[in-house]
Design an enzyme around this catalytic site. Sequence first.
Site, PDB file in Angstrom:
ATOM      1  N   ASP A  35     -40.420  -5.533  -2.601  1.00 18.15           N
ATOM      2  CA  ASP A  35     -39.518  -5.240  -1.484  1.00 18.15           C
ATOM      3  C   ASP A  35     -39.647  -3.762  -1.127  1.00 18.15           C
ATOM      4  OD1 ASP A  35     -36.735  -6.790  -0.313  1.00 18.15           O
ATOM      5  OD2 ASP A  35     -36.904  -4.623  -0.006  1.00 18.15           O
ATOM      6  N   THR A 100     -31.998 -11.252   7.112  1.00 13.18           N
ATOM      7  CA  THR A 100     -32.490 -10.380   8.190  1.00 13.18           C
ATOM      8  C   THR A 100     -33.921 -10.708   8.609  1.00 13.18           C
ATOM      9  OG1 THR A 100     -33.262  -8.694   6.632  1.00 13.18           O
ATOM     10  CG2 THR A 100     -31.006  -8.455   7.453  1.00 13.18           C
ATOM     11  N   HIS A 105     -37.096 -16.640   2.145  1.00 13.18           N
ATOM     12  CA  HIS A 105     -37.592 -15.785   1.068  1.00 13.18           C
ATOM     13  C   HIS A 105     -36.577 -15.723  -0.057  1.00 13.18           C
ATOM     14  CE1 HIS A 105     -35.488 -13.369   4.096  1.00 13.18           C
ATOM     15  NE2 HIS A 105     -35.015 -12.645   3.083  1.00 13.18           N
TER      16      HIS A 105
HETATM   17  P1  AMP Z   1     -32.900 -10.506   3.666  1.00 14.46           P
HETATM   18  O1  AMP Z   1     -31.937  -9.406   4.015  1.00 14.46           O
HETATM   19  O2  AMP Z   1     -32.389 -11.446   2.619  1.00 14.46           O
HETATM   20  O3  AMP Z   1     -33.392 -11.224   4.897  1.00 14.46           O
HETATM   21  O4  AMP Z   1     -34.135  -9.801   2.985  1.00 14.46           O
HETATM   22  C1  AMP Z   1     -35.182  -9.219   3.691  1.00 14.46           C
HETATM   23  C2  AMP Z   1     -35.833  -8.260   2.738  1.00 14.46           C
HETATM   24  O5  AMP Z   1     -37.120  -7.951   3.211  1.00 14.46           O
HETATM   25  C3  AMP Z   1     -35.066  -6.934   2.572  1.00 14.46           C
HETATM   26  O6  AMP Z   1     -34.743  -6.745   1.206  1.00 14.46           O
HETATM   27  C4  AMP Z   1     -36.053  -5.889   3.086  1.00 14.46           C
HETATM   28  O7  AMP Z   1     -36.008  -4.677   2.368  1.00 14.46           O
HETATM   29  C5  AMP Z   1     -37.387  -6.608   2.894  1.00 14.46           C
HETATM   30  N1  AMP Z   1     -38.447  -6.151   3.796  1.00 14.46           N
HETATM   31  C6  AMP Z   1     -38.381  -6.015   5.134  1.00 14.46           C
HETATM   32  N2  AMP Z   1     -39.564  -5.609   5.620  1.00 14.46           N
HETATM   33  C7  AMP Z   1     -40.400  -5.506   4.553  1.00 14.46           C
HETATM   34  C8  AMP Z   1     -41.764  -5.120   4.393  1.00 14.46           C
HETATM   35  N3  AMP Z   1     -42.532  -4.759   5.435  1.00 14.46           N
HETATM   36  N4  AMP Z   1     -42.287  -5.112   3.146  1.00 14.46           N
HETATM   37  C9  AMP Z   1     -41.532  -5.463   2.093  1.00 14.46           C
HETATM   38  N5  AMP Z   1     -40.249  -5.847   2.176  1.00 14.46           N
HETATM   39  C10 AMP Z   1     -39.686  -5.857   3.383  1.00 14.46           C
END
Ligand code: AMP
Length: 119
Positions: A35, A100, A105
């Site tokens: 992440d 988000t 995931h």
């Molecule tokens: P959620 O809020 O459950 O939808 O989790 C989305 C996650 O994706 C968050 O923890 C973000 O930090 C992570 N995230 C978003 N963009 C990226 C990226 N380019 N590489 C790695 N993690 C990401």
Amino acid sequence: MTYYSDENCLFCKIIKGDIPSTKVYETETVYAFRDIEPQAPQHIIIIPKEHISSTNEINEENSALIGDVYAAAATIARIEGFADNGYRIVNNCGMDGGQTVGHIHFHLLAGRYLQWPPG
Ligand code: AMP
Ligand code: ZN
């Protein structure tokens, strides 16, 4: 293996390599990467390669992929060395769940004691 991909989806772009990621583990059906904003010493995102937007879209046809995600989590926990200390797997669904990114995931969190309940 062919799987449905969404050209506008951030995580589909990560799977394709169009957006860089730090890969932790990969199988034919799942991909795991670090992440970008870690919430614990170990914070790994595990996704099915098939584009499924959220838990709301899980059904009898695609539910085996969730088993693949959990098998990957167990393997990663062993490889990364936190299987014995323990870890948490979190799936956020929809607005109130805090989702988000619109590609299902699973957050694999480890490396510190994790409070319960989450906020
Ligand atoms: P959620 O809020 O459950 O939808 O989790 C989305 C996650 O994706 C968050 O923890 C973000 O930090 C992570 N995230 C978003 N963009 C990226 C990226 N380019 N590489 C790695 N993690 C990401
Ligand atoms: Zn996607």
